[in-house]
Structures are given as C-alpha cells and as structure tokens.
Design an enzyme around this catalytic site. Structure first.
Site, PDB file in Angstrom:
ATOM      1  N   GLU A 123       0.845  -1.201   0.000  1.00 15.40           N
ATOM      2  CA  GLU A 123       0.000   0.000   0.000  1.00 15.40           C
ATOM      3  C   GLU A 123       0.875   1.244   0.000  1.00 15.40           C
ATOM      4  O   GLU A 123       2.020   1.214   0.447  1.00 15.40           O
ATOM      5  CB  GLU A 123      -0.876   0.022   1.259  1.00 15.40           C
ATOM      6  CG  GLU A 123      -1.865  -1.115   1.371  1.00 15.40           C
ATOM      7  CD  GLU A 123      -2.936  -1.078   0.305  1.00 15.40           C
ATOM      8  OE1 GLU A 123      -3.267   0.029  -0.161  1.00 15.40           O
ATOM      9  OE2 GLU A 123      -3.407  -2.162  -0.085  1.00 15.40           O
ATOM     10  N   SER A 181     -14.283   1.075  -6.764  1.00 11.44           N
ATOM     11  CA  SER A 181     -14.926   0.324  -5.688  1.00 11.44           C
ATOM     12  C   SER A 181     -15.372   1.240  -4.560  1.00 11.44           C
ATOM     13  O   SER A 181     -16.283   0.908  -3.817  1.00 11.44           O
ATOM     14  CB  SER A 181     -13.986  -0.758  -5.163  1.00 11.44           C
ATOM     15  OG  SER A 181     -12.758  -0.184  -4.797  1.00 11.44           O
ATOM     16  N   ARG A 188      -9.593  11.851  -7.237  1.00 11.09           N
ATOM     17  CA  ARG A 188      -9.963  11.197  -8.490  1.00 11.09           C
ATOM     18  C   ARG A 188     -11.443  11.389  -8.826  1.00 11.09           C
ATOM     19  O   ARG A 188     -11.823  11.400  -9.990  1.00 11.09           O
ATOM     20  CB  ARG A 188      -9.572   9.711  -8.483  1.00 11.09           C
ATOM     21  CG  ARG A 188     -10.217   8.874  -7.424  1.00 11.09           C
ATOM     22  CD  ARG A 188      -9.703   7.438  -7.478  1.00 11.09           C
ATOM     23  NE  ARG A 188     -10.451   6.601  -6.539  1.00 11.09           N
ATOM     24  CZ  ARG A 188     -10.108   5.379  -6.199  1.00 11.09           C
ATOM     25  NH1 ARG A 188      -9.030   4.838  -6.708  1.00 11.09           N
ATOM     26  NH2 ARG A 188     -10.839   4.693  -5.349  1.00 11.09           N
ATOM     27  N   TYR A 227      -8.918   3.671 -20.440  1.00  8.46           N
ATOM     28  CA  TYR A 227      -9.277   3.230 -19.096  1.00  8.46           C
ATOM     29  C   TYR A 227      -8.734   4.239 -18.092  1.00  8.46           C
ATOM     30  O   TYR A 227      -7.559   4.631 -18.156  1.00  8.46           O
ATOM     31  CB  TYR A 227      -8.678   1.848 -18.811  1.00  8.46           C
ATOM     32  CG  TYR A 227      -8.991   1.369 -17.408  1.00  8.46           C
ATOM     33  CD1 TYR A 227     -10.287   0.971 -17.069  1.00  8.46           C
ATOM     34  CD2 TYR A 227      -8.010   1.349 -16.424  1.00  8.46           C
ATOM     35  CE1 TYR A 227     -10.587   0.563 -15.783  1.00  8.46           C
ATOM     36  CE2 TYR A 227      -8.310   0.938 -15.134  1.00  8.46           C
ATOM     37  CZ  TYR A 227      -9.597   0.546 -14.826  1.00  8.46           C
ATOM     38  OH  TYR A 227      -9.899   0.144 -13.550  1.00  8.46           O
ATOM     39  N   ASN A 232      -5.757   5.347  -5.930  1.00 11.65           N
ATOM     40  CA  ASN A 232      -6.505   5.885  -4.794  1.00 11.65           C
ATOM     41  C   ASN A 232      -5.699   6.939  -4.043  1.00 11.65           C
ATOM     42  O   ASN A 232      -6.250   7.753  -3.320  1.00 11.65           O
ATOM     43  CB  ASN A 232      -6.997   4.775  -3.855  1.00 11.65           C
ATOM     44  CG  ASN A 232      -5.868   4.000  -3.201  1.00 11.65           C
ATOM     45  OD1 ASN A 232      -4.718   4.465  -3.149  1.00 11.65           O
ATOM     46  ND2 ASN A 232      -6.173   2.824  -2.681  1.00 11.65           N
ATOM     47  N   GLU A 241      -1.999  -2.379 -10.061  1.00  9.24           N
ATOM     48  CA  GLU A 241      -2.581  -3.243 -11.100  1.00  9.24           C
ATOM     49  C   GLU A 241      -3.562  -2.472 -11.980  1.00  9.24           C
ATOM     50  O   GLU A 241      -3.937  -2.957 -13.034  1.00  9.24           O
ATOM     51  CB  GLU A 241      -3.246  -4.469 -10.461  1.00  9.24           C
ATOM     52  CG  GLU A 241      -4.629  -4.279  -9.855  1.00  9.24           C
ATOM     53  CD  GLU A 241      -4.642  -3.454  -8.581  1.00  9.24           C
ATOM     54  OE1 GLU A 241      -3.579  -3.350  -7.935  1.00  9.24           O
ATOM     55  OE2 GLU A 241      -5.720  -2.910  -8.232  1.00  9.24           O
ATOM     56  N   LYS A 242      -3.962  -1.286 -11.567  1.00 10.45           N
ATOM     57  CA  LYS A 242      -4.843  -0.480 -12.415  1.00 10.45           C
ATOM     58  C   LYS A 242      -4.155  -0.164 -13.738  1.00 10.45           C
ATOM     59  O   LYS A 242      -4.793  -0.040 -14.770  1.00 10.45           O
ATOM     60  CB  LYS A 242      -5.226   0.823 -11.713  1.00 10.45           C
ATOM     61  CG  LYS A 242      -6.111   0.581 -10.506  1.00 10.45           C
ATOM     62  CD  LYS A 242      -6.468   1.887  -9.829  1.00 10.45           C
ATOM     63  CE  LYS A 242      -7.431   1.657  -8.684  1.00 10.45           C
ATOM     64  NZ  LYS A 242      -6.840   0.878  -7.583  1.00 10.45           N
TER      65      LYS A 242
END
Ligand SMILES: *[C@@H]1O[C@H](CO)[C@@H](O)[C@H](O)[C@H]1NC(C)=O
Ligand SMILES: *[C@@H]1O[C@H](CO)[C@@H](O)[C@H](O)[C@H]1NC(C)=O
Ligand SMILES: *[C@@H]1O[C@H](CO)[C@@H](O)[C@H](O)[C@H]1NC(C)=O
Ligand SMILES: *[C@@H]1O[C@H](CO)[C@@H](O)[C@H](O)[C@H]1NC(C)=O
Ligand SMILES: *[C@@H]1O[C@H](CO)[C@@H](O)[C@H](O)[C@H]1NC(C)=O
Length: 344
Positions: A123, A181, A188, A227, A232, A241-242
């Site tokens: 993180e 999510s 953002r 995309y 975050n 992984e985004k």
C-alpha cells in the site's frame, strides 16, 4: 469502427531450413531451465522464509518446492508453519493485518541471532496508518518501492525475446471506462466528475452498484478506448494493477492519475499512457481523448510498444516471497528499522 491490429511476422521456412528450425526450437527448450534458475546466494543450504500469516486471509499451497517449480528459484524454502520459527532465516509480516489488529507480532518469542523480520506492504505509505509503534522491530522491508530492501512491483516491462506474437485489439464500444470500488479518494472523483461533463464515461464497480466479477473485468475493459487508471492515492512510485493489469492486460490505453509522469516513464512501456497532469484542464484532456479515438493511426500508436516488449504481472504472494531469495545476498545482514515512515 472495428479495430483489428496484428503484429504477425510471416516467417517462410523452406524445407532445407526446416530441420534447423526444429533443432533450435528443441534446443531453446532444453536450455530454458538454466536460463530461468537463479541462484539464491550461492548457498547450497535452503533459505527458509516463514510467512507468519497469509495476506488477506487467503492461503495458498506450499507443497513441493514452490520457488523452484513455479519460478525457477533454487534453495528457497517457503513455509507457513509457525512451528518452524526457530529455524527461519526470515519471518515475513504483512502490514494490513497488523494495522487492523487481525494479527499480532510474536514479540514474546526469542529471536534467533541471525533471523530477520521483514515488514511487507504493497500500500501507499499514506494508507498504512501510524507506523511509530513498529519502531525498532523490523530488519527488512518489502514493497513496490525501489528503496525497499526487496522490491516487488505490481508489474514490469520485459523485452520480448521473440517477436512472433500476434496482437489483436478488441472492437471498442466505449470511449472511456472506469472501475471504482469506493468514492473515498476525493482527488480522483473530482477529475471524473469534470471529465464526464466533456465525454461519456462508463463506470463500473461496487461504488456504483455495477460490480464486475474477476472474470468479467478484463473483457469489459477491453471494449473501451481508454481506461481511467486512477490510483486511490498520489504517492511516489505507487503504480498498481490499475495500470499493469486493468489497462495493459485488457488492451486499452490508460489515462493515469497518480505519481508524476516521470514515475510512470521509469517503469511503463514508452508511449503507452496518457497522464492527467499533461493537460492544463480536464476539458482539454476530454477533447484530446475524443480526438485520439477518432484517429485510428494515432490511437494505435499507443500500442507500438507491443512490438518489442511485453509485461509481466506480479499477483501471486508466493512469487513475491520467492524473490526474497533472489536478492538474499544483497540484503543487509544486520539492520534495524527505527522508523518505517522513511518511505513516506
Ligand atoms: C488453507 O487453510 C485451511 C484451514 O487451515 C485449509 O483447510 C486449506 O487446506 C488451506 N488451503 C491451502 C491451499 O493450503
Ligand atoms: C530445500 O527445500 C526444498 C523444498 O522445500 C526441499 O525439497 C529440499 O529437500 C530442501 N533441501 C535441503 C538441502 O534442505
Ligand atoms: C508444522 O511443522 C511441525 C513440525 O515440523 C509438524 O509436526 C506439523 O505437522 C506441521 N503442521 C502442518 C500443518 O503442516
Ligand atoms: C518517523 O518519521 C516520520 C516522518 O519523518 C516522523 O513524522 C515520525 O515522528 C517518526 N517517528 C519516530 C518514531 O521517530
Ligand atoms: C533485527 O531487529 C531486532 C529488533 O530490533 C534486533 O534485536 C536484531 O538484532 C536484528 N537482527 C538482525 C539480524 O538485523
């Protein structure tokens, strides 16, 4: 518009050359294990890596010699059986479970002299909570950051040895897509809300009650020209992984929001992404995306990197843990982290 784009190299093999081709293919297979196997410090003795508990309560099988069989890494003994504590060279603790008090450090156990405790977190430091209580406990760190003792990125660029692969882009039905999510990260949300005034943005995810299953994720995203790979947290080197999976793996062009462009350039394929910071306004970003989508040649230029590169994703905790053995020789032998916030 149907976008179909292939990188197929036609190789004409004459009958005379055929045996040579077959032989070289066989040879390349024979030699493969040697290429893949990496020494774990020249040691003939197994390095024992003890995972104290599995991240996110999801355990995986450690049967057999996982590091060798799955990743070609020798002399690396990965275990999750706590009764092997006294013989472990490195004991690994994943931060998330400590942060939410789901797991405790075995501070009551005497620590063997050479044993090192490793703090593992993927993180952004902004989301790890206060780390002061971990002062003077850990000897090693593992994270996506290049300044960690063991660096485990979410993905990486690899040069392709052979360029015989074909690459086909799916038909695009949406201009821009986003999977979100939660709506917690304000930076953002703001960009999204401004952007959707200019262009249509297709949104999926728990936050909008349109969750995508694991198997539907990439096929859905692959229908989109762009995309929104919005992290975050904006944090140095925090590229998840985004980008690597959701964008590159799906065959779409990422519009990134996160650390500065230079952080992306250091790791991502050349000319593979669009950075929000490149525009003085979200309006101009929106108009830019519209223009690029209309211009097939220009849009396709964002996939040129596929010619000589491919990407490797890191998703399995076992693979990450086995990489400890690959860098074992370079790890500090004696070290104490008095402040894990060094990485903030
Ligand atoms: C995970 O742990 C559970 C409970 O200890 C066990 O029953 C299961 O076999 C484990 N799964 C794997 C893949 O090791
Ligand atoms: C090292 O670990 C592997 C996998 O657990 C095991 O098969 C092997 O026997 C061990 N070798 C030594 C020398 O302990
Ligand atoms: C853990 O290791 C101990 C000692 O080697 C062994 O007796 C025990 O069966 C192991 N437990 C599991 C779940 O493999
Ligand atoms: C650790 O470093 C951070 C940032 O430099 C600082 O705010 C914090 O007080 C330090 N903690 C300790 C225990 O020294
Ligand atoms: C690891 O950290 C502990 C706790 O600070 C310390 O007592 C120990 O000497 C360190 N061990 C090594 C091998 O660095």
């Amino acid at each position: 518009m149907t976008l179909c784009w292939r990188f197929t190299r036609r190789l004409t093999i004459t009958p005379v050359l055929m045996p040579l081709v077959v032989a070289s293919i066989i040879l390349s297979f024979i030699r493969m294990p040697q290429i893949q196997i990496s020494s774990s410090g020249g040691s003939t003795v197994n390095i024992t890596i003890l995972l104290w508990y599995w991240p996110f309560h999801k355990n995986y099988s450690l049967k057999g010699d996982v590091c060798l069989q799955s990743y070609g890494i020798i002399n690396c003994h990965l275990v999750d059986n706590r009764s092997l504590y006294s013989s472990a060279d490195i004991v690994v603790f994943h931060h998330k479970e400590l942060q939410y008090h789901r797991q405790k450090l075995p501070l009551h156990l005497p620590r063997p002299d050479q044993q090192r405790w490793l703090w593992m977190s993927l993180e952004a430091p902004e989301n790890t909570g206060n780390l002061d209580k971990y002062a003077g406990i850990f000897n090693l760190t593992m994270s996506y950051r290049s300044d960690a003792d063991v660096t485990v990125p979410y993905g990486k660029l690899v040069r392709k040895r052979r360029d015989l692969s074909s690459f086909v882009l799916k038909h695009k039905t949406h201009l821009a897509c986003w999977v979100v999510s939660n709506y917690r990260a304000k930076h953002r949300i703001q960009v999204y809300q401004e952007l959707k005034r200019i262009i249509p943005v297709q949104v999926y995810g728990r936050a909008v009650k349109k969750p995508l299953t694991e198997s539907a994720l990439l096929p859905t995203i692959s229908n989109c020209f762009f995309y929104l790979a919005f992290e975050n947290t904006k944090s140095a080197q925090y590229i998840t992984e985004k980008l690597w999976r959701n964008s590159f793996q799906a065959g779409t062009v990422p519009v990134v929001l996160g650390p500065p462009r230079s952080d992306y350039e250091a790791v991502a394929p050349p000319h593979s992404f669009i950075h929000v910071d490149d525009f003085d306004s979200i309006d101009s970003l929106g108009h830019f995306l519209q223009e690029v989508a209309k211009d097939e040649k220009r849009y396709m230029s964002y996939f040129n990197w596929h010619r000589d590169n491919s990407i490797k994703l890191y998703t399995d905790w076992r693979e990450r843990l086995c990489t400890i053995c690959q860098v074992y020789d370079k790890l500090p032998i004696y070290n104490i982290y008095h402040n894990l916030s060094f990485s903030a």
